[in-house]
Motif scaffolding. Structure first.
Motif, PDB file in Angstrom:
ATOM      1  N   GLU A  23      -5.038   5.872   3.444  1.00  0.00           N
ATOM      2  CA  GLU A  23      -3.827   5.955   2.626  1.00  0.00           C
ATOM      3  C   GLU A  23      -3.597   7.404   2.212  1.00  0.00           C
ATOM      4  O   GLU A  23      -4.524   8.084   1.769  1.00  0.00           O
ATOM      5  N   GLN A  24      -2.376   7.878   2.342  1.00  0.00           N
ATOM      6  CA  GLN A  24      -2.029   9.247   1.994  1.00  0.00           C
ATOM      7  C   GLN A  24      -1.264   9.288   0.669  1.00  0.00           C
ATOM      8  O   GLN A  24      -0.750   8.273   0.205  1.00  0.00           O
ATOM      9  N   GLU A  25      -1.188  10.482   0.101  1.00  0.00           N
ATOM     10  CA  GLU A  25      -0.504  10.636  -1.180  1.00  0.00           C
ATOM     11  C   GLU A  25       0.956  10.187  -1.104  1.00  0.00           C
ATOM     12  O   GLU A  25       1.494   9.597  -2.038  1.00  0.00           O
ATOM     13  N   TYR A  26       1.603  10.449   0.037  1.00  0.00           N
ATOM     14  CA  TYR A  26       3.019  10.062   0.166  1.00  0.00           C
ATOM     15  C   TYR A  26       3.222   8.558   0.316  1.00  0.00           C
ATOM     16  O   TYR A  26       4.355   8.092   0.299  1.00  0.00           O
ATOM     17  N   HIS A  27       2.140   7.807   0.452  1.00  0.00           N
ATOM     18  CA  HIS A  27       2.251   6.344   0.466  1.00  0.00           C
ATOM     19  C   HIS A  27       2.274   5.768  -0.956  1.00  0.00           C
ATOM     20  O   HIS A  27       2.680   4.619  -1.141  1.00  0.00           O
ATOM     21  N   ARG A  28       1.837   6.558  -1.905  1.00  0.00           N
ATOM     22  CA  ARG A  28       1.707   6.059  -3.278  1.00  0.00           C
ATOM     23  C   ARG A  28       3.008   6.270  -4.033  1.00  0.00           C
ATOM     24  O   ARG A  28       3.722   7.242  -3.814  1.00  0.00           O
ATOM     25  N   ALA A  61       2.991  -6.323  -2.057  1.00  0.00           N
ATOM     26  CA  ALA A  61       2.088  -6.208  -3.208  1.00  0.00           C
ATOM     27  C   ALA A  61       0.739  -5.606  -2.833  1.00  0.00           C
ATOM     28  O   ALA A  61       0.140  -4.874  -3.629  1.00  0.00           O
ATOM     29  N   HIS A  62       0.256  -5.896  -1.616  1.00  0.00           N
ATOM     30  CA  HIS A  62      -1.136  -5.562  -1.304  1.00  0.00           C
ATOM     31  C   HIS A  62      -1.364  -4.680  -0.086  1.00  0.00           C
ATOM     32  O   HIS A  62      -2.451  -4.122   0.062  1.00  0.00           O
ATOM     33  N   ARG A  63      -0.400  -4.547   0.797  1.00  0.00           N
ATOM     34  CA  ARG A  63      -0.675  -3.843   2.041  1.00  0.00           C
ATOM     35  C   ARG A  63       0.234  -2.648   2.300  1.00  0.00           C
ATOM     36  O   ARG A  63      -0.211  -1.637   2.826  1.00  0.00           O
ATOM     37  N   LEU A  64       1.492  -2.754   1.967  1.00  0.00           N
ATOM     38  CA  LEU A  64       2.428  -1.693   2.300  1.00  0.00           C
ATOM     39  C   LEU A  64       2.520  -0.652   1.185  1.00  0.00           C
ATOM     40  O   LEU A  64       2.194  -0.930   0.030  1.00  0.00           O
ATOM     41  N   PRO A  65       2.948   0.574   1.533  1.00  0.00           N
ATOM     42  CA  PRO A  65       3.005   1.648   0.538  1.00  0.00           C
ATOM     43  C   PRO A  65       3.882   1.306  -0.665  1.00  0.00           C
ATOM     44  O   PRO A  65       5.001   0.826  -0.508  1.00  0.00           O
ATOM     45  N   LYS A  66       3.359   1.565  -1.848  1.00  0.00           N
ATOM     46  CA  LYS A  66       4.131   1.329  -3.065  1.00  0.00           C
ATOM     47  C   LYS A  66       5.378   2.208  -3.096  1.00  0.00           C
ATOM     48  O   LYS A  66       6.413   1.832  -3.667  1.00  0.00           O
ATOM     49  N   ALA A  67       5.302   3.378  -2.457  1.00  0.00           N
ATOM     50  CA  ALA A  67       6.435   4.305  -2.456  1.00  0.00           C
ATOM     51  C   ALA A  67       7.649   3.735  -1.727  1.00  0.00           C
ATOM     52  O   ALA A  67       8.765   4.214  -1.926  1.00  0.00           O
ATOM     53  N   TRP A  68       7.446   2.732  -0.902  1.00  0.00           N
ATOM     54  CA  TRP A  68       8.566   2.172  -0.142  1.00  0.00           C
ATOM     55  C   TRP A  68       9.479   1.309  -1.009  1.00  0.00           C
ATOM     56  O   TRP A  68      10.640   1.099  -0.655  1.00  0.00           O
ATOM     57  N   GLY A  69       8.949   0.772  -2.120  1.00  0.00           N
ATOM     58  CA  GLY A  69       9.743  -0.143  -2.927  1.00  0.00           C
ATOM     59  C   GLY A  69       9.939  -1.476  -2.208  1.00  0.00           C
ATOM     60  O   GLY A  69       9.046  -1.946  -1.511  1.00  0.00           O
ATOM     61  N   ARG A  70      11.101  -2.067  -2.373  1.00  0.00           N
ATOM     62  CA  ARG A  70      11.402  -3.350  -1.742  1.00  0.00           C
ATOM     63  C   ARG A  70      12.496  -3.170  -0.685  1.00  0.00           C
ATOM     64  O   ARG A  70      13.347  -2.300  -0.803  1.00  0.00           O
ATOM     65  N   PRO A  71      12.488  -4.029   0.359  1.00  0.00           N
ATOM     66  CA  PRO A  71      13.539  -3.931   1.370  1.00  0.00           C
ATOM     67  C   PRO A  71      14.897  -4.337   0.790  1.00  0.00           C
ATOM     68  O   PRO A  71      14.936  -5.138  -0.148  1.00  0.00           O
ATOM     69  N   PRO A 125     -15.605   4.607  14.523  1.00  0.00           N
ATOM     70  CA  PRO A 125     -15.224   4.169  13.176  1.00  0.00           C
ATOM     71  C   PRO A 125     -14.693   5.303  12.295  1.00  0.00           C
ATOM     72  O   PRO A 125     -13.842   5.071  11.436  1.00  0.00           O
ATOM     73  N   VAL A 126     -15.196   6.515  12.499  1.00  0.00           N
ATOM     74  CA  VAL A 126     -14.712   7.653  11.702  1.00  0.00           C
ATOM     75  C   VAL A 126     -13.247   7.936  12.014  1.00  0.00           C
ATOM     76  O   VAL A 126     -12.431   8.163  11.112  1.00  0.00           O
ATOM     77  N   LEU A 127     -12.886   7.904  13.301  1.00  0.00           N
ATOM     78  CA  LEU A 127     -11.498   8.130  13.694  1.00  0.00           C
ATOM     79  C   LEU A 127     -10.606   6.999  13.207  1.00  0.00           C
ATOM     80  O   LEU A 127      -9.491   7.230  12.722  1.00  0.00           O
ATOM     81  N   LEU A 128     -11.109   5.766  13.291  1.00  0.00           N
ATOM     82  CA  LEU A 128     -10.347   4.617  12.797  1.00  0.00           C
ATOM     83  C   LEU A 128     -10.059   4.767  11.301  1.00  0.00           C
ATOM     84  O   LEU A 128      -8.945   4.475  10.843  1.00  0.00           O
ATOM     85  N   ALA A 129     -11.052   5.242  10.549  1.00  0.00           N
ATOM     86  CA  ALA A 129     -10.860   5.455   9.109  1.00  0.00           C
ATOM     87  C   ALA A 129      -9.805   6.523   8.853  1.00  0.00           C
ATOM     88  O   ALA A 129      -9.005   6.412   7.910  1.00  0.00           O
TER      89      ALA A 129
END
Length: 210
Positions: free
Chosen positions: A204-209, A79-89, A195-199
């Motif tokens: 989050e990328q478009e393919y995660h959505r 719900a809160h951390r993993l990409p929505k594009a993955w759906g459910r296991p 911190p810039v590299l960590l960010a």
């Protein structure tokens, strides 16, 4: 609440190390430094990794509350951390090779890091591709270890520039040590990261959505 009651009501199985940590104060706790972490990971002695006492207590409380609200840690992470594009296991990855396709993994700063010195950042890389393990030991196969090592070098160490490999450590908990067993992930520890590299790593990328 005494330590015995805390252990009895723990929302996940506590290791002997966890129980020992709970008997300490934060002032008594010794943080893991880089040299110690390298030795622990090289020896594959992962059971000695520990959180600061107050963090472990908060993590236990948060885990209990999260399971009560969401039913499981998996449901919360979906719900809160993993990409929505993955759906459910069970997930359907683009590649059967772990970390080959960027859409098949998600890099996040660990919400509940181990007790590390302040120069070290604890990252979790979640994978929708299964990482094969030895069914007898619960540890990674040699092939899996080589695949993950190549990814960590490419994604993290090389981006740090010269000497980058000396500033990155990684491990995958044995199955018996995993607090979230249904979702594949590895741990990556990075020393003195900008911190810039960590960010950039954790963006989050478009393919995660979805």
């Amino acid at each position: 609440m005494g330590d015995a009651a805390v252990v009895e009501e723990a929302p996940f199985p506590l290791t002997d190390v966890d129980k020992w940590v709970l008997s300490q104060t934060d002032e008594e706790f010794k943080y893991h430094n880089w040299d110690e972490l390298r030795q622990i990971i090289e020896a594959n002695n992962l059971s000695v990794l520990k959180r600061k006492p107050s963090d472990l207590r908060r993590y236990m409380k948060w885990t209990a509350e999260t399971k009560a609200q969401y039913g499981s840690m998996t449901n919360y992470l979906l719900a809160h951390r993993l990409p929505k594009a993955w759906g459910r296991p069970p997930f359907t990855p683009l590649s059967a090779v772990p970390f080959q396709e960027p859409a098949d993994y998600r890099v996040l700063v660990n919400d509940w890091p181990y007790g590390l010195t302040s120069d070290i950042t604890h990252i979790v890389v979640w994978s929708r591709t299964l990482i094969p393990t030895d069914p007898e030991t619960g540890d990674m196969t040699p092939e899996s270890r080589a695949t993950v090592a190549a990814f960590v070098k490419r994604y993290f160490a090389d981006r740090l520039g010269p000497g980058g490999q000396d500033r990155v450590l990684w491990f995958k908990n044995w199955v018996a040590l995993q607090s979230v067993r249904t979702l594949e992930h590895i741990h990556v520890l990075v020393r003195d990261v900008d911190p810039v590299l960590l960010a950039e790593w954790t963006e989050e990328q478009e393919y995660h959505r979805a």
